[in-house]
Scaffold this active site. Structure first.
Site, PDB file in Angstrom:
ATOM      1  CG  HIS A   5      -2.261  -0.764   0.699  1.00  0.00           C
ATOM      2  ND1 HIS A   5      -2.172  -1.980   0.074  1.00  0.00           N
ATOM      3  CD2 HIS A   5      -3.572  -0.460   0.745  1.00  0.00           C
ATOM      4  CE1 HIS A   5      -3.403  -2.396  -0.231  1.00  0.00           C
ATOM      5  NE2 HIS A   5      -4.267  -1.480   0.166  1.00  0.00           N
TER       6      HIS A   5
ATOM      7  CD  GLU B 174      -7.777  11.030  11.695  1.00  0.00           C
ATOM      8  OE1 GLU B 174      -8.309  11.268  10.588  1.00  0.00           O
ATOM      9  OE2 GLU B 174      -7.088  10.018  11.910  1.00  0.00           O
TER      10      GLU B 174
ATOM     11  CG  ASP C  29      -6.920   7.709   9.176  1.00  0.00           C
ATOM     12  OD1 ASP C  29      -6.962   7.765  10.422  1.00  0.00           O
ATOM     13  OD2 ASP C  29      -6.611   8.673   8.455  1.00  0.00           O
TER      14      ASP C  29
HETATM   15  C1  LIG Z   1      -5.976   3.576   2.143  1.00  0.00           C
HETATM   16  C2  LIG Z   1      -4.744   3.912   2.927  1.00  0.00           C
HETATM   17  C3  LIG Z   1      -4.844   4.560   4.150  1.00  0.00           C
HETATM   18  C4  LIG Z   1      -3.703   4.878   4.898  1.00  0.00           C
HETATM   19  N1  LIG Z   1      -3.859   5.487   6.096  1.00  0.00           N
HETATM   20  C5  LIG Z   1      -2.774   5.745   6.850  1.00  0.00           C
HETATM   21  C6  LIG Z   1      -2.901   6.347   8.123  1.00  0.00           C
HETATM   22  O1  LIG Z   1      -3.994   6.670   8.564  1.00  0.00           O
HETATM   23  N2  LIG Z   1      -1.783   6.569   8.842  1.00  0.00           N
HETATM   24  C7  LIG Z   1      -0.554   6.193   8.397  1.00  0.00           C
HETATM   25  O2  LIG Z   1       0.406   6.381   9.135  1.00  0.00           O
HETATM   26  N3  LIG Z   1      -0.391   5.645   7.193  1.00  0.00           N
HETATM   27  C8  LIG Z   1      -1.480   5.426   6.405  1.00  0.00           C
HETATM   28  N4  LIG Z   1      -1.314   4.874   5.174  1.00  0.00           N
HETATM   29  C9  LIG Z   1       0.043   4.674   4.655  1.00  0.00           C
HETATM   30  C10 LIG Z   1       0.605   3.334   5.039  1.00  0.00           C
HETATM   31  O3  LIG Z   1       0.958   3.297   6.389  1.00  0.00           O
HETATM   32  C11 LIG Z   1       1.861   3.084   4.228  1.00  0.00           C
HETATM   33  O4  LIG Z   1       1.561   3.172   2.859  1.00  0.00           O
HETATM   34  C12 LIG Z   1       2.446   1.726   4.520  1.00  0.00           C
HETATM   35  O5  LIG Z   1       3.690   1.657   3.893  1.00  0.00           O
HETATM   36  C13 LIG Z   1       1.556   0.681   3.948  1.00  0.00           C
HETATM   37  O6  LIG Z   1       1.765  -0.518   4.577  1.00  0.00           O
HETATM   38  P1  LIG Z   1       2.008  -1.858   3.793  1.00  0.00           P
HETATM   39  O7  LIG Z   1       1.902  -2.897   4.813  1.00  0.00           O
HETATM   40  O8  LIG Z   1       1.145  -2.002   2.597  1.00  0.00           O
HETATM   41  O9  LIG Z   1       3.526  -1.643   3.399  1.00  0.00           O
HETATM   42  P2  LIG Z   1       4.260  -1.731   1.999  1.00  0.00           P
HETATM   43  O10 LIG Z   1       3.744  -0.684   1.121  1.00  0.00           O
HETATM   44  O11 LIG Z   1       4.217  -3.118   1.490  1.00  0.00           O
HETATM   45  O12 LIG Z   1       5.741  -1.359   2.463  1.00  0.00           O
HETATM   46  C14 LIG Z   1       6.090  -0.065   2.877  1.00  0.00           C
HETATM   47  C15 LIG Z   1       7.604   0.056   3.060  1.00  0.00           C
HETATM   48  O13 LIG Z   1       7.992  -0.678   4.188  1.00  0.00           O
HETATM   49  C16 LIG Z   1       8.840  -1.750   3.823  1.00  0.00           C
HETATM   50  N5  LIG Z   1       8.362  -2.919   4.547  1.00  0.00           N
HETATM   51  C17 LIG Z   1       7.197  -3.574   4.422  1.00  0.00           C
HETATM   52  N6  LIG Z   1       7.122  -4.582   5.300  1.00  0.00           N
HETATM   53  C18 LIG Z   1       8.268  -4.551   6.013  1.00  0.00           C
HETATM   54  C19 LIG Z   1       8.792  -5.331   7.071  1.00  0.00           C
HETATM   55  N7  LIG Z   1       8.118  -6.358   7.584  1.00  0.00           N
HETATM   56  N8  LIG Z   1      10.008  -5.008   7.542  1.00  0.00           N
HETATM   57  C20 LIG Z   1      10.714  -3.973   7.055  1.00  0.00           C
HETATM   58  N9  LIG Z   1      10.269  -3.205   6.048  1.00  0.00           N
HETATM   59  C21 LIG Z   1       9.055  -3.491   5.538  1.00  0.00           C
HETATM   60  C22 LIG Z   1       8.699  -1.908   2.321  1.00  0.00           C
HETATM   61  O14 LIG Z   1       9.863  -2.409   1.721  1.00  0.00           O
HETATM   62  C23 LIG Z   1       8.421  -0.490   1.908  1.00  0.00           C
HETATM   63  O15 LIG Z   1       9.602   0.233   1.780  1.00  0.00           O
HETATM   64  C24 LIG Z   1      -2.430   4.558   4.391  1.00  0.00           C
HETATM   65  C25 LIG Z   1      -2.309   3.920   3.151  1.00  0.00           C
HETATM   66  C26 LIG Z   1      -3.447   3.599   2.421  1.00  0.00           C
HETATM   67  C27 LIG Z   1      -3.294   2.946   1.100  1.00  0.00           C
END
Ligand SMILES: Cc1cc2nc3c(=O)[nH]c(=O)nc-3n(C[C@H](O)[C@H](O)[C@H](O)COP(=O)(O)OP(=O)(O)OC[C@H]3O[C@@H](n4cnc5c(N)ncnc54)[C@H](O)[C@@H]3O)c2cc1C
Ligand SMILES: *[C@@H]1O[C@H](CO)[C@@H](O)[C@H](O)[C@H]1NC(C)=O
Ligand SMILES: *[C@@H]1O[C@H](CO)[C@@H](O)[C@H](O)[C@H]1NC(C)=O
Ligand SMILES: *[C@@H]1O[C@H](CO)[C@@H](O)[C@H](O)[C@H]1NC(C)=O
Ligand SMILES: *[C@@H]1O[C@H](CO)[C@@H](O)[C@H](O)[C@H]1NC(C)=O
Length: 555
Positions: A122, A294, A183
């Site tokens: 994400h 918020e 969120d």
């Molecule tokens: C609809 C939506 C709502 C959101 N709302 C919020 C919010 O309210 N507050 C907020 O803070 N963020 C929010 N986000 C952002 C979100 O926290 C980040 O996009 C986060 O990176 C997504 O998590 P993911 O698990 O999909 O990680 P990924 O996108 O898969 O990874 C993110 C990064 O972390 C690294 N990574 C992933 N897993 C690990 C691991 N286990 N160890 C080390 N590195 C790792 C990846 O290599 C990459 O660099 C939102 C995103 C979306 C799409």
């Protein structure tokens, strides 16, 4: 020649080689242990050719509990931002921590590949991608049964690839819950802890990175390390908010507190930004006021209140509410939540809430509220996701921009941006709320502005084709650029959250005086620059021995 004599030989030559050989020895690569057997080889690390089929077979020959695939990599070549398409060479589906470690060691010692841990993908600008490298699908890594420990300090042990929604469902069974959220809950623990995890509870509990007791990390060198505030604390602090640069979070111990059954969810409107922000700041200064604070901006929209009605918010005075007209003015919505457990508790809450609301200066006719279960509230964005998916509006480009703006500059920012640069929020929400970071852990890698109070301002648009009447990707990107340029010209100490930069100069300026520490730690925990290449901070160093002594280079 066995591993022991290899080690002895390497020690004679160079400490670095010793380390590399330990990696080789520990990863038991067939035919690799005798690399040092010929003392006349000037470069003892005689790497195999980077022929893709050799890389395939060498990865294939690893002894894993999980598996690696080389086909069907399409899903791991994109992210939620939907703007980059960079296919990896392979995807690892690990079944154990040792799978992650084995692959990291192998990649560091015999290839020039990069590795990206992928949570739920994400990210917005390719941060979880590894072009022609290896993506580790963290969701495949099983949680240790989501182990819950109830006590004075309750906690849960989960896999780094676990989705927050699953943790919520599991912990609720015991009446507990994590305290600090995002969120949206269909994100992984590793993904949000690599950033911060900020939502309406952060003013009270800090971001998610403040609510972790312990981590298990596989470093860029393939070492498995358990760390906490007290034990290997440098690695612990590096990884939290560390943009995936230092290691892969394979397990996390998350702090828990009592979970409420229900929440009272309140929204009120302002037309005056300074009144709105004053009230928000007032509310976050009180620990016992609301459980979540918020807000969002409404630009050039009509019929806002009718939208709320259809989502089960009821006005405290329907007659007055039906007469409310925005006349196209920019409005600011304060959104607060109070947790409760029983009707009795709720009526007590109501008195407190009324008193708190009476201290605020919103437009009286715009008070709306709703009562929903705790999980319905926390999982609210998923409800919106289902609607957008049904309309084909989820898998579109998302040129999101998240900024942290110091309190001292927020009036200036709001004036120029919400009443000038941004002309509508038809494409998606604009969130805005303050936090007080004085109680946040200052040792993590997260970069924030230099004032106790700062605002998170999140522009969260979905790009649509111009022909559909909305703003397209190009338009939205230009708008983001104008916002960023304004901040720069006004010399605001603004930091990006979920940062993304193209140049070394911008990364240095993002980190400011903390850059040296960040780079030093990178050198220590991921000396070859293998991890999270999609963040575009460091360049992968060649695994050939000649460069090992100064491997980390900026992009
Ligand atoms: C609809 C939506 C709502 C959101 N709302 C919020 C919010 O309210 N507050 C907020 O803070 N963020 C929010 N986000 C952002 C979100 O926290 C980040 O996009 C986060 O990176 C997504 O998590 P993911 O698990 O999909 O990680 P990924 O996108 O898969 O990874 C993110 C990064 O972390 C690294 N990574 C992933 N897993 C690990 C691991 N286990 N160890 C080390 N590195 C790792 C990846 O290599 C990459 O660099 C939102 C995103 C979306 C799409
Ligand atoms: C890694 O890259 C370096 C420099 O380009 C090259 O010399 C070396 O052979 C490569 N190693 C492998 C295993 O591909
Ligand atoms: C890719 O994602 C789609 C949609 O989520 C899913 O149906 C499909 O099974 C995935 N493919 C692979 C190879 O994981
Ligand atoms: C921020 O929090 C600290 C510590 O709790 C407190 O002393 C300070 O007054 C708060 N600042 C504001 C502006 O509320
Ligand atoms: C407001 O939105 C309407 C469409 O809903 C559009 O026609 C109008 O130009 C917009 N106004 C501004 C100032 O952007």
């Amino acid at each position: 020649m066995g591993p022991t004599s290899s080690l002895r030989f390497c020690k004679r030559n160079n400490k670095t080689f010793l380390r590399i050989f330990m990696i080789l020895v520990l990863s038991c690569i067939p035919g690799r242990t005798n690399l040092c057997s010929n003392p006349s080889v000037s470069t003892p690390i005689d790497l195999p050719p980077s022929n893709p089929s050799d890389i395939h077979s060498s990865l294939d020959s690893l002894d894993l509990e999980g598996y690696i695939i080389f086909h069907d990599v399409h899903n791991a070549s994109k992210d939620f931002g939907n703007r980059y398409q960079l296919p990896p060479l392979a995807i690892l589906h690990p079944k154990s921590v040792s799978d992650v470690s084995t692959v990291m060691r192998h990649i560091g010692s015999t290839t020039n590949l990069t590795v990206a841990a992928r949570g739920h993908g994400h990210s917005l600008q390719g941060q979880a991608l590894a072009h022609q490298g290896v993506v580790i699908n963290m969701e495949s890594l099983p949680s240790p049964g989501i182990k819950i420990h109830k006590g004075k300090q309750s906690y849960v042990d989960v896999s780094g690839g676990e989705l927050w929604i699953n943790i919520l469902r599991e912990t609720l069974k015991t009446g507990l819950s994590p305290k600090s959220w995002t969120d949206y809950l269909h994100l992984t623990v590793g993904g949000t802890l690599s950033n911060a995890g900020i939502s309406g509870q952060a003013f009270k509990h800090g971001p998610q990175i403040n609510n972790v007791y312990q981590l298990e990390i596989v470093t860029g060198k393939g070492e498995v390390v358990t760390c906490s505030q007290k034990r290997n604390s440098e690695l612990f602090h590096s990884v939290l908010g560390g943009l995936g640069q230092f290691g892969i979070i394979t397990r996390a111990r998350i702090s828990l507190g009592p979970a409420p059954h229900m929440v009272k969810w309140i929204r009120v409107l302002y037309s005056d930004f300074s009144a709105f922000s004053r009230d928000q700041e007032h509310l976050i200064s009180k620990d016992n006021a609301f459980d979540y604070v918020e807000g969002f901006v409404i630009i050039n929209r009509t019929d806002i209140l009718n939208n709320w009605r259809s989502s089960s918010f009821t006005p405290s005075d329907s007659t007055k509410a039906s007469q409310f007209k925005s006349h196209g003015k920019t409005l600011y919505c304060l959104e607060v939540v109070k947790y409760f457990n029983s009707e009795e508790a709720n009526s007590m809450n109501n008195q407190e809430t009324e008193k708190l609301l009476s201290e605020l200066s919103y437009i009286p006719s715009t008070l709306f509220s709703s009562e929903v279960t705790y999980i319905e509230f926390l999982d609210r964005v998923h409800t919106a996701e289902m609607k957008l998916r049904a309309k084909g509006l989820w898998e579109v480009p998302h040129p999101w921009l998240n900024l942290l703006i110091p309190k001292s500059r927020i009036l200036n920012f709001a004036d120029k941006v919400f009443n000038g640069i941004v002309t509508s929020n038809h494409n998606g929400p604009i969130l805005i709320y303050p936090v007080n970071q004085s109680k946040w852990n200052k040792h993590t890698s997260l970069i924030t502005p230099n004032e106790d109070i700062f605002y998170l301002v999140a522009f969260l648009p979905s790009a649509v084709p111009k022909s559909s009447g909305g703003n397209d990707l190009e338009y939205l990107l230009r708008q983001n650029q104008r916002v960023l340029s304004f901040c720069e010209e006004a010399n605001m100490d603004v930091k990006q959250y979920l940062p993304h930069y193209e140049t070394q100069r911008e990364w240095r300026s993002h980190f400011g005086e903390r850059w040296e520490t960040f780079a030093k730690r990178k050198h220590k925990y991921d000396p070859l620059g293998i991890l999270a290449p999609g963040q575009r901070i460091f360049r992968r160093a060649s695994s050939s021995s000649s460069q090992v002594s100064h491997p980390i280079q900026l992009l």
